[in-house]
Motif scaffolding. Structure first.
Motif, short mmCIF file in Angstrom:
data_model
loop_
_atom_site.label_atom_id
_atom_site.label_comp_id
_atom_site.label_asym_id
_atom_site.label_seq_id
_atom_site.Cartn_x
_atom_site.Cartn_y
_atom_site.Cartn_z
N GLU A 172 0.84 -1.21 0.00
CA GLU A 172 0.00 0.00 0.00
C GLU A 172 0.87 1.26 0.00
O GLU A 172 0.58 2.24 -0.69
N THR B 128 2.27 1.68 -3.43
CA THR B 128 1.23 2.17 -4.35
C THR B 128 1.05 3.67 -4.21
O THR B 128 0.96 4.40 -5.21
N THR B 129 1.01 4.16 -2.97
CA THR B 129 0.89 5.60 -2.72
C THR B 129 2.07 6.34 -3.32
O THR B 129 1.91 7.40 -3.95
N GLU B 130 3.27 5.79 -3.17
CA GLU B 130 4.48 6.42 -3.70
C GLU B 130 4.45 6.45 -5.23
O GLU B 130 4.81 7.46 -5.85
N LEU B 131 4.01 5.36 -5.83
CA LEU B 131 3.92 5.30 -7.29
C LEU B 131 2.97 6.36 -7.84
O LEU B 131 3.24 6.99 -8.87
N LYS B 132 1.87 6.56 -7.16
CA LYS B 132 0.90 7.57 -7.59
C LYS B 132 1.49 8.98 -7.50
O LYS B 132 1.20 9.83 -8.35
N TRP C 35 4.73 9.76 -7.97
CA TRP C 35 5.65 9.93 -9.09
C TRP C 35 4.91 10.00 -10.41
O TRP C 35 5.31 10.74 -11.32
N GLU C 36 3.83 9.25 -10.51
CA GLU C 36 3.01 9.33 -11.72
C GLU C 36 2.46 10.76 -11.86
O GLU C 36 2.44 11.32 -12.97
N GLY C 37 2.07 11.35 -10.73
CA GLY C 37 1.57 12.73 -10.76
C GLY C 37 2.66 13.74 -11.09
O GLY C 37 2.41 14.71 -11.83
N GLN D 107 3.22 13.54 -14.78
CA GLN D 107 2.03 14.08 -15.46
C GLN D 107 2.10 15.60 -15.51
O GLN D 107 1.84 16.24 -16.54
N ARG E 262 -1.09 0.59 -16.04
CA ARG E 262 -1.60 1.17 -14.79
C ARG E 262 -0.85 2.44 -14.43
O ARG E 262 -1.41 3.34 -13.80
N TYR E 263 0.42 2.50 -14.82
CA TYR E 263 1.26 3.67 -14.52
C TYR E 263 1.90 4.16 -15.82
O TYR E 263 3.10 3.99 -16.04
#
Length: 226
Positions: A138, A141-145, A147-149, A152, A188-189
């Protein structure tokens, strides 16, 4: 110049890969190097401990100067050989600020990745709990989101801290490469996938690509459900 340098490294180590990318970017090919085995505990050998009492890799020596932390080696190389090879710290203080921010966030990123893919390595068998591993997943997952942001916001085709390749990319790309090596979904990413594709064929990255990945390009599926 490079002939006065020695790098002791281990395959499958993002910290070692960071240093090897930096050496390539600064046109310092031809340095002395020795590949050591983590499985055989060669990083705890007298050869390493004499230079690095922590018994960790990478271990780097340039003449009489010893630098053993991967971030420190990257900063040292850019400072010592500023006018050689590719410039890795931008002139703009605003761009520098973002570069430094992302670099040090990259340490958290790397730790959260390790907490998942190497959970069984770090935690003794009798102390492992599925709930703990799930918490680690979890957190990743938060960390990946995050970096994805970040990617972006910077826009398509950007590097991790702006339009130019910098030290932030040197230290963060190996973490991103490991994500996809261990099965992260580019669907997904997509921004992380785009970033990975942007840099995986860069000459410094290709020249330092982990040798066992070339031998076995398939990878693993540990992160396929993240």
């Amino acid at each position: 110049m490079a002939k006065a340098m020695t790098l002791l490294w281990g395959a499958g180590s993002p910290p070692c890969w960071r240093v090897m990318i930096a050496l390539e970017e600064k046109n310092l090919q031809g340095y002395n190097q020795k590949l050591l085995s983590f499985d055989k505990m060669e990083h705890k050998s007298k050869e390493v401990l004499d230079i690095n009492p922590r018994g960790q890799l990478p271990t780097f020596k340039h003449g009489n100067t010893i630098v053993n932390d991967s971030y420190a080696v990257c900063f040292y190389l850019e400072s010592k050989f500023k006018s050689q090879g590719n410039k890795l710290i931008p002139d703009s203080q605003e761009e520098q600020a973002l570069m430094y921010q992302r670099m040090f966030e990259g340490l958290t990123f790397y730790d959260k990745l390790n907490a998942v893919i190497y959970y069984d390595w770090f935690v003794p068998e009798g102390e492992r709990h599925e709930s703990a591993l799930n918490r680690n997943k979890e957190a990743l997952t938060t960390e990946l989101k995050l970096w994805e942001g970040y990617l972006q916001k910077l826009g398509s085709g950007s590097h991790v801290a702006g339009p130019s390749f910098t030290l932030a990319d040197v230290v963060i790309f190996p973490t991103v490469a490991y994500l996809f090596r261990f099965g992260l979904s580019a669907k997904r990413y997509p921004k992380l996938g785009e970033y990975h594709n942007l840099l995986k064929d860069r000459p410094s990255v290709k020249a330092s690509w982990p040798p066992h990945w070339l031998e076995n390009p398939e990878g693993q599926d540990t992160l396929k459900d993240i």
